[in-house]
Design a protein around this motif. Structure first.
Motif, PDB file in Angstrom:
ATOM      1  N   ALA A  35      -7.212  -8.640  -9.369  1.00  0.00           N
ATOM      2  CA  ALA A  35      -6.325  -9.717  -9.800  1.00  0.00           C
ATOM      3  C   ALA A  35      -4.898  -9.462  -9.360  1.00  0.00           C
ATOM      4  O   ALA A  35      -4.201 -10.377  -8.873  1.00  0.00           O
ATOM      5  N   LEU A  36      -4.439  -8.223  -9.514  1.00  0.00           N
ATOM      6  CA  LEU A  36      -3.060  -7.896  -9.146  1.00  0.00           C
ATOM      7  C   LEU A  36      -2.840  -7.998  -7.631  1.00  0.00           C
ATOM      8  O   LEU A  36      -1.805  -8.498  -7.173  1.00  0.00           O
ATOM      9  N   VAL A  37      -3.812  -7.531  -6.877  1.00  0.00           N
ATOM     10  CA  VAL A  37      -3.694  -7.598  -5.409  1.00  0.00           C
ATOM     11  C   VAL A  37      -3.659  -9.055  -4.948  1.00  0.00           C
ATOM     12  O   VAL A  37      -2.821  -9.457  -4.121  1.00  0.00           O
ATOM     13  N   LEU A  38      -4.585  -9.885  -5.481  1.00  0.00           N
ATOM     14  CA  LEU A  38      -4.651 -11.284  -5.071  1.00  0.00           C
ATOM     15  C   LEU A  38      -3.403 -12.052  -5.487  1.00  0.00           C
ATOM     16  O   LEU A  38      -2.861 -12.856  -4.716  1.00  0.00           O
ATOM     17  N   ASP A  39      -2.931 -11.804  -6.716  1.00  0.00           N
ATOM     18  CA  ASP A  39      -1.798 -12.561  -7.242  1.00  0.00           C
ATOM     19  C   ASP A  39      -0.485 -12.143  -6.597  1.00  0.00           C
ATOM     20  O   ASP A  39       0.329 -13.003  -6.207  1.00  0.00           O
TER      21      ASP A  39
ATOM     22  N   GLU B  70       2.332  -0.672 -10.532  1.00  0.00           N
ATOM     23  CA  GLU B  70       2.088   0.098 -11.743  1.00  0.00           C
ATOM     24  C   GLU B  70       0.712  -0.219 -12.337  1.00  0.00           C
ATOM     25  O   GLU B  70      -0.014   0.678 -12.782  1.00  0.00           O
ATOM     26  N   GLY B  71       0.363  -1.496 -12.333  1.00  0.00           N
ATOM     27  CA  GLY B  71      -0.933  -1.888 -12.878  1.00  0.00           C
ATOM     28  C   GLY B  71      -2.093  -1.348 -12.071  1.00  0.00           C
ATOM     29  O   GLY B  71      -3.112  -0.930 -12.612  1.00  0.00           O
ATOM     30  N   ILE B  72      -1.953  -1.369 -10.745  1.00  0.00           N
ATOM     31  CA  ILE B  72      -3.017  -0.834  -9.881  1.00  0.00           C
ATOM     32  C   ILE B  72      -3.183   0.661 -10.105  1.00  0.00           C
ATOM     33  O   ILE B  72      -4.312   1.175 -10.208  1.00  0.00           O
TER      34      ILE B  72
END
Length: 293
Positions: free
Chosen positions: A149-153, A98-100
């Motif tokens: 950040a979202l992809v890495l986390d 959702e964030g992406i």
């Protein structure tokens, strides 16, 4: 645009529990408030001069810009605190899709807004809009940082990626606030024009064959308005009518090269000795300072 982005990012924060996404939401929330402040500042600055504000209301734009700077700084401080707390707790985002998605939509929407603001800036030169534009330009990097950040986390399981990106975003916001504050303060403090612009202004004056020199040149900018005043050295044998005619010609040349600049000219007879007993300094290009006892 800010209302649309606030709504979508709020939903994304609820779904992801991401600090980077929260930072993006806080930034956009402040964009909404800042846009309202910009609207008020630009509207007030556009009002014509009146009996109580004879130089106009242009500084309302600088006040609006300073208000935005305060909001951006508070946002950066709050985000940095949240990121540190998340690092200490070792929290991980709950979801990323959702964030992406929201960040990608926000990136495209911001590009559209920046395109429109550039058109407005080209026509008005508004300081308040310029500050708003600077903030939205930082949003492009902000949205990309949230996606990273979202992809890495979430997908690459990199420990602390989300809060570290949150800290980086906070630093970016703080740097943007510092830069915006500098220009706003320059307007409020009546800083002189840049040296290149002053030199170009003197070049225009130097083209008039009857002008002997210029001294006590003062310049300032208030919102979208520019103000200039100076003393013009002319032939001491000129009549008042002739000197007035020369001042009118100088104003016409200035208006042609610097449209909209408000000019105040004081004519002086060439070689006039000032209160200190020295001749006025000549500032026209190619003229060297002349002093006499």
């Amino acid at each position: 645009m800010a209302l649309f982005l606030v709504t979508t990012k709020l939903w994304a924060v609820i779904q992801t529990q991401s600090t980077a996404m929260l930072g993006s939401l806080a930034d956009t929330g402040l964009d909404l408030v800042a846009s309202l402040a910009t609207l008020a500042g630009v509207w007030i600055a556009a009002q014509p001069a009146d009996a109580e504000h004879r130089f106009g209301h242009g500084k309302a734009e600088a006040l609006s810009a300073m208000f935005q700077v305060v909001l951006i700084s508070l946002s950066a401080a709050g985000l940095a605190f949240r990121a540190v707390m998340q690092l200490i707790a070792g929290e991980q985002v709950a979801s990323a899709d959702e964030g992406i998605l929201v960040s990608a939509v926000a990136f495209v929407a911001t590009l559209v807004l920046l395109w429109w603001q550039r058109r407005v800036l080209a026509r008005t030169g508004s300081l308040a809009i310029a500050t708003d534009h600077l903030h939205y330009k930082s949003d492009l990097a902000l949205n990309l940082a949230v996606i990273a950040a979202l992809v890495l986390d979430r997908y690459l399981n990199v420990p602390g990626a989300d809060p570290l990106f949150g800290l980086a975003i906070a630093g970016w916001l703080g740097w943007g606030a510092w830069r915006a504050a500098g220009e706003a303060i320059d307007h409020l403090m009546d800083r002189e024009w840049p040296e290149e612009r002053r030199a170009a202004f003197l070049e225009v004056l130097a083209r008039h064959p009857e002008l002997r020199g210029v001294h006590d040149l003062r310049t300032r900018t208030s919102g979208a308005d520019d103000f200039v005043q100076f003393h013009a050295s002319v032939d001491g044998q000129m009549t008042v009518a002739e000197a007035h005619r020369l001042m009118d010609e100088l104003e016409e040349r200035i208006e042609a090269e610097f449209p909209g600049v408000e000019v105040l000219i004081h004519p002086d007879p060439d070689g006039l000795v000032n209160e200190e007993g020295t001749a006025a300094e000549e500032l026209l290009p190619g003229a060297s300072p002349q002093r006499s006892g």
